[in-house]
Structure formats: structure tokens, C-alpha cells
Design an enzyme around this catalytic site. Structure first.
Site, short mmCIF file in Angstrom:
data_model
loop_
_atom_site.label_atom_id
_atom_site.label_comp_id
_atom_site.label_asym_id
_atom_site.label_seq_id
_atom_site.Cartn_x
_atom_site.Cartn_y
_atom_site.Cartn_z
N HIS A 60 -0.94 11.32 -9.65
CA HIS A 60 -0.80 10.74 -8.32
C HIS A 60 -1.78 9.60 -8.05
CE1 HIS A 60 1.90 14.03 -7.51
NE2 HIS A 60 0.95 14.91 -7.74
N ARG A 101 -5.70 0.32 6.09
CA ARG A 101 -6.80 -0.43 5.45
C ARG A 101 -6.22 -1.38 4.42
NH1 ARG A 101 -6.49 2.01 0.53
NH2 ARG A 101 -6.09 4.26 0.47
N LYS A 118 -1.14 12.80 7.87
CA LYS A 118 0.21 12.56 7.35
C LYS A 118 1.29 13.30 8.14
CE LYS A 118 -1.09 11.42 2.60
NZ LYS A 118 -2.48 11.14 2.91
N GLU A 166 6.44 18.45 0.98
CA GLU A 166 7.56 17.53 0.91
C GLU A 166 8.45 17.90 -0.28
OE1 GLU A 166 6.05 13.59 0.52
OE2 GLU A 166 5.68 13.35 2.67
#
Length: 620
Positions: free
Chosen positions: A235, A298, A116, A200
Site C-alpha cells: 500500500h 496537503r 476517512k 472497504e
């Protein structure tokens, strides 16, 4: 076109791929572990190969065994599905090096987007807006804590190699950062073999918006519009839909164009998803309030909602592109038709903190009026080794409200026993005012709290219907001088429940209306939950309340952390142990202030359900 295909996965996605492959004339090969020897995907394929013991790390994550199975059976290609090895660049390269076709993006694209932090930097270079945060190499806890302070709380910790909601923690205050970081890193190392994280800024009223993209080996890249996956628990996506509510045409144009740029930046081939986080505080999504989060290289779990609104079979596209064909459609040939919503059906018990529910599916009947993608059928055993998702239910309507009503009705009509599921929880989420209005964000489920948790017992109406049934069976003994009312004692999942009934209602023919009640099997379904109902024949007792401080294993699993030692003083709510089961971590906490009088758990140990792990003695 390919002639034969091995599916390196299990469950509903393996069944989904097999269905499309068979429809276009491709022979299919399944792989399976000990736990899946009689699984639906194994029985659905043309051939199946055993690849190891039940734990995924000894079977579905063993790339060399999967490649050997493909070579052994003469399969030309390997489709990884999602999860497991689907975003493993080394495995993809090994497949190619073995002379097989990899049904997925080039390994270089997986590498570029798989971490990421590197992906965010690449997107910044490509002019795609990204959320503010920390992407650095210094992973020391002190440095990460300092960076979190600089960003400002709340912050989100994310595993750089993460996915599927694993390795993510929201932290609201500085004093919680160290524990959240340690838990996140531990889960990331266990799930992905990489404990590095990024930070973040947590976006206010965050909406999770993602764009389905598709590329081919001829340089073509298209998008298939957006999905909204904002309804999440810890999440993990719960309900997804397409298109996104509150999406203006101008914002759609901006984020879809950004998604195509992102795909082209890594020469992307195959199916992929560009995920964005949007600020939904305005009630709709503004073009300048959307930021890139990550790319999934994917097929996504939620791909059916895109298929439903576009009429495209994304798995068929994958197989055609892997065969070297160009994309079947150009961008101007793709359009949105109606609205689709998907609910993920999990084998878990919302009333017990969403603990996974395992066992044999004695009853498993899903409403056939919606699209069903399932990995199990009646008689299957739900094991503790894999993700608890057992099926997906997908509705399609002319508009969002029609799709919502169709899906809620289908969930309500499903009969599943004795394994507990989240069906009733999903109905409550679909019925939440914020979801109905399309103004939900990723925090809705957490804020709603217990309001979404279904009741432990059927409604009075449903119990009355069941009582009427048994009362009618006893009409032969009805007397004119009978009492004006009677209590009928029913057994509800083994618990005695008295149901008050006026005697004249015994012959009321409308009593069978309402929730589904099948007299032949004694199953009662009410708002998505299933109970076994029968008249009481003998007294029964419920479970005793654990008030003696005994800490029992709530399910089979592996102890991954022990936070106390025998003799330690503990306070109510303090974490004692962490149990890993079904790819999730579960914390066991002290029920009251006291002392650890007994400790029978060691890190790395496997435990069965109901085992005494620790005992807390109350403080004097």
C-alpha cells in the site's frame, strides 16, 4: 507575497520547498532534530533551528516547538510539507492562533477530510461515488469481523486517520481478520494516535487514480488532471505517473469534475488530492467504475509528475494562495504536455525483504538527465528514525514510453554505496510487461514476487568488464607461452568470485563497454545496483548461515510486540516478535518447529542491529 517561511519538515520535501521559496525571494527557516544537524535541508535554508532529539515524536511532531521556532526567527508563515503535522488540524489552528500564516487548507477542511469515515460520508452527500464498506462507530473486533463477513472477502482494513500506506491491511479470508485488525490498529495508533478503522470491499484489478486540485480564498477551484499511483508495495506508492494510462477523455472529465465538487464541498483552499479507486479489469478506466477513496489535504509526494506535464510550480501556487492571491491560472489555461513518471528511491534492500538500509553514503551520484528531488547528498548518514525515502527521480517525455525509457536509464546509471537501495527493483518494475502495457494494478508487485527482486551479484558481463580492467593492469607480466585462459579472483562486496577469461581477451579494447565501471573508485554499477569491486589480495569468507535458531535484530529499532514467552512451543513461520524501524513494522518469525529456548526482548525496548532477541531450539 510572503517574506519569510519556516518549513516544518525535513528531507527532500523541505529541500524542494526551500528551492521554490528562494526563487521567488522568500527567506527560509529550517528545523532539525539531533539526527539531522548536518542534513541537506538544514544547510540549504537561510536559517535553521534545533527542535529536539532524533525520534520524530520528540522533534518534528512537537508543534509547540515548531511554532516557537517560527516566532524566534521572525518567520511569517509555516509550510508543513507532507507527513508529520501536515494534516493535523489542531496544529494548523495553533499556527493561525499564534498569528502566523498556515500554508495549507483551513483547519475545518482538514478536519472534514482527515477522518476517512467522515470524509466518505461527506462525499456521499455531495454526490461523489464511494466504495461499499463499513464506516460505523462500533470498533469492537467481533462487530468489525461480522461487518467484513457481510461485505465479503477480500476486504481492506483502513485506519480512519491513515495515510502514506500506514494502517492498511488487505484480508483475503475470515481466519486472517483478527490478526490483521490488531496489526492495523497498533500501527494506526503509533503513527496517527487514532486506532479507529473502516472497512472497504477490495476492488478487482484496482487502479489507484488521483486528481490534483487547487483552491484559493476567492472561491476558485481548479483541477490539474490525474495521476496514476497503482504501482504499490504494501500500500506504499513506488512509481507514479501522469497522465494515467488507459484514461479516456470521458472518464477524465467525470473524475476531475467529481474532484472539484469534493473540494468545493469543504471550501478547500490550497493544494489537495482527491484519491479514487478504479476497476481496471476492462483494460481501460470506465466512468462508472471509479469510486472516491479519500482526500489528502496537503501536497503529495508525487506532485512533481503533475508539475512536469502542466508546467506549474505547485509549491509557488501554495505560497501565492497563502499570501491571499488568486490562483495564477484558470481551468481553461491548464493542459497536459507529454508524460511524466516518478520513482521513489528508498534506502532499503529488496534482497532482504526490503529491510531498511542505514549507514553513511560514501558514494551518492544520481543521473542528472532527469529531475532529481533529494533530501541527502554524498557523505550523509541514513538513520533509522525516519521514512527510508532518500530521493525521487522524475522523467518527462513526449509520450509514456519515452518517459519510461529515460527513467529506467537514469536509475541504471546511479551509483550509491554502501547503503542499499531499491533502484534495481524499480528498473525491473518499469520493465514489467504489464507496466509497459499500462495495464498494471495495485497488486502487480505482489503477484510478480521474486521476479522483480534484483540478483545478489553483478551480471557475468559486468564482472567480465571488471576483470578485464584488472587484467590490463597486469599486462606487464604477459608472456607468449602464457596459458590460453585464466581465472581472475575478484572481491565483490568482500565475497570472492572467480571470473573465467580467455587470455586473448586481455587486450580486447571493447572490454570497457557495457555497465558503468569507474577504475578510479572500484565501484561497479549494473542495472541499478552498486558493488565494490577489487582484485583479491587475501581470502575472505561470507556470512555464516544462521541455522542454530538465533533470531537477530535485522536493524536498529523498537520492539512493539512480543508474541511468545520462553519455553513456548512454536511452529515454522510463527510470528515471534514485531520490530518497528523507519516507521514500518517488521515481523520476526520462527525458522523451524521448536521451543523458545531464550528470549531477550521486551515490548517497548530499543535494540541495535545484530542483537540476539530470541533463540529457537529445534523440536526433537
Amino acid at each position: 507575497m510572503l517574506e519569510s517561511l519556516l518549513i516544518a519538515n525535513r528531507g527532500e520535501i523541505a529541500c524542494r520547498i526551500i528551492r521554490t521559496a528562494r526563487a521567488i525571494g522568500i527567506r527560509t527557516v529550517a528545523v532539525y532534530s539531533d539526527a539531522d544537524a548536518n542534513a541537506l535541508h538544514v544547510r540549504s535554508a537561510d536559517e535553521a533551528v534545533h527542535i529536539g532529539p532524533s525520534p520524530a515524536r520528540e522533534s518534528y511532531l512537537m508543534g509547540d516547538r515548531i511554532i516557537a521556532a517560527a516566532q524566534q526567527t521572525g518567520a511569517q508563515a509555516i509550510h508543513p510539507g507532507y507527513g508529520f503535522l501536515s494534516e493535523n488540524a489542531e496544529f494548523a489552528q495553533a499556527v493561525i492562533d499564534a498569528g502566523l500564516i498556515w500554508v495549507g487548507p483551513n483547519p475545518s477542511s482538514i478536519t472534514a477530510m482527515g477522518l476517512k469515515d467522515a470524509a466518505k460520508q461527506l462525499m456521499q452527500d455531495a454526490g461523489v461515488p464511494t466504495t461499499p464498506g463499513y464506516l460505523g462507530a462500533d470498533q469492537s473486533p467481533a462487530h468489525l469481523a461480522a461487518q467484513a463477513d457481510a461485505i465479503g472477502y477480500p476486504v481492506l482494513i483502513k485506519a480512519v486517520a491513515g495515510g502514506g500506506g500506514k494502517g492498511m491491511r488487505k484480508v483475503d479470508a475470515a481466519q486472517d481478520f483478527a490478526d490483521a485488525l490488531a496489526s492495523c490498529q497498533r500501527e494506526a495508533a503509533s503513527s496517527f494516535g487514532n486506532d479507529h478503522v473502516l472497512l472497504e470491499k477490495w476492488v478487482t484489478n484496482p487502479r489507484h487514480i488521483e486528481v490534483q486540485i487547487f483552491g484559493d480564498s476567492h472561491g476558485n477551484v481548479v483541477h490539474l488532471f490525474e495521476r496514476d499511483c497503482s504501482l504499490q508495495r504494501r500500500h506504499q506508492k513506488v512509481i507514479e505517473e501522469a497522465p494515467a494510462p488507459g484514461m479516456t477523455e470521458s472518464t477524465r472529465a467525470v473524475i476531475c469534475a467529481a474532484a472539484v465538487r469534493a473540494a468545493k464541498a469543504v471550501d478547500y483552499v490550497g493544494a489537495g488530492t482527491i484519491e479514487f479507486i478504479a476497476d481496471g479489469s476492462a483494460g481501460y478506466i470506465k466512468p462508472d467504475r471509479v469510486w472516491f477513496m479519500e482526500m489528502n489535504t496537503r501536497l503529495q509526494v508525487e506532485h512533481p509528475v503533475t508539475e512536469e506535464i502542466t508546467g506549474v510550480d505547485l509549491v509557488e501556487w501554495q505560497l501565492r494562495v497563502a499570501s491571499g492571491e488568486p490562483l495564477p491560472k484558470k481551468q481553461h489555461e491548464l493542459s497536459i504536455n507529454g508524460h511524466a513518471i516518478e520513482a521513489r528511491l528508498y534506502a532499503e534492500d529488496p534482497a532482504k525483504g526490503f529491510l531498511p538500509s542505514i549507514g553513511t553514503l560514501e558514494q551518492f551520484e544520481l543521473d542528472a538527465n532527469v529531475r532529481i528531488e533529494k533530501g541527502v547528498d554524498q557523505g550523509a548518514t541514513i538513520s533509522p528514525y525516519y521514512d527510508p525515502m532518500i530521493a525521487k527521480m522524475i522523467s518527462h517525455g513526449l509520450d509514456r514510453e519515452e518517459a519510461r525509457e529515460i527513467l529506467a536509464y537514469a536509475l541504471n546509471g546511479s551509483v550509491i554505496w554502501p547503503v542499499r537501495t531499491n533502484a534495481a527493483f524499480l528498473i525491473n518494475a518499469l520493465d514489467h510487461p504489464d507496466f509497459i502495457a499500462g495495464t498494471m494494478d495495485t497488486g502487480l508487485i505482489e503477484r510478480a514476487g521474486d521476479a522483480l527482486i534484483p540478483p545478489l551479484m553483478p551480471s557475468d558481463e559486468a564482472l567480465s568488464d571488471a576483470a578485464h580492467r584488472y587484467a590490463r593492469q597486469a599486462l606487464a607480466g604477459f608472456r607468449l607461452n602464457a596459458p590460453p585462459q585464466q581465472d581472475i579472483m575478484l572481491s565483490v562486496n568482500g565475497q570472492p568470485v572467480p571470473v573465467y577469461m580467455p587470455i586473448h581477451d586481455y587486450v580486447d579494447q571493447h572490454a570497457l563497454a557495457g555497465p558503468k565501471d569507474d577504475p578510479s573508485s572500484s565501484w561497479l554499477t549494473d542495472s541499478g545496483q552498486t558493488w565494490r569491486i577489487e582484485p583479491m589480495r587475501a581470502s575472505s569468507t561470507g556470512g555464516a548461515v544462521a541455522s542454530d535458531g538465533a533470531i537477530l535484530s535485522p536493524m536498529p529499532g523498537r520492539i512493539i510486540a512480543v508474541a511468545v514467552a520462553a519455553g513456548d512451543a512454536v511452529i515454522k513461520g510463527q510470528k515471534l516478535l514485531t520490530l518497528e524501524a523507519m516507521k514500518m513494522e517488521h515481523s520476526l518469525i520462527a525458522p523451524f518447529d521448536g521451543t523458545v529456548a531464550e528470549l531477550n526482548a521486551a515490548e517497548g525496548g530499543q535494540v541495535s542491529e545484530g542483537v540476539l532477541l530470541a533463540k529457537i531450539a529445534k523440536a526433537a
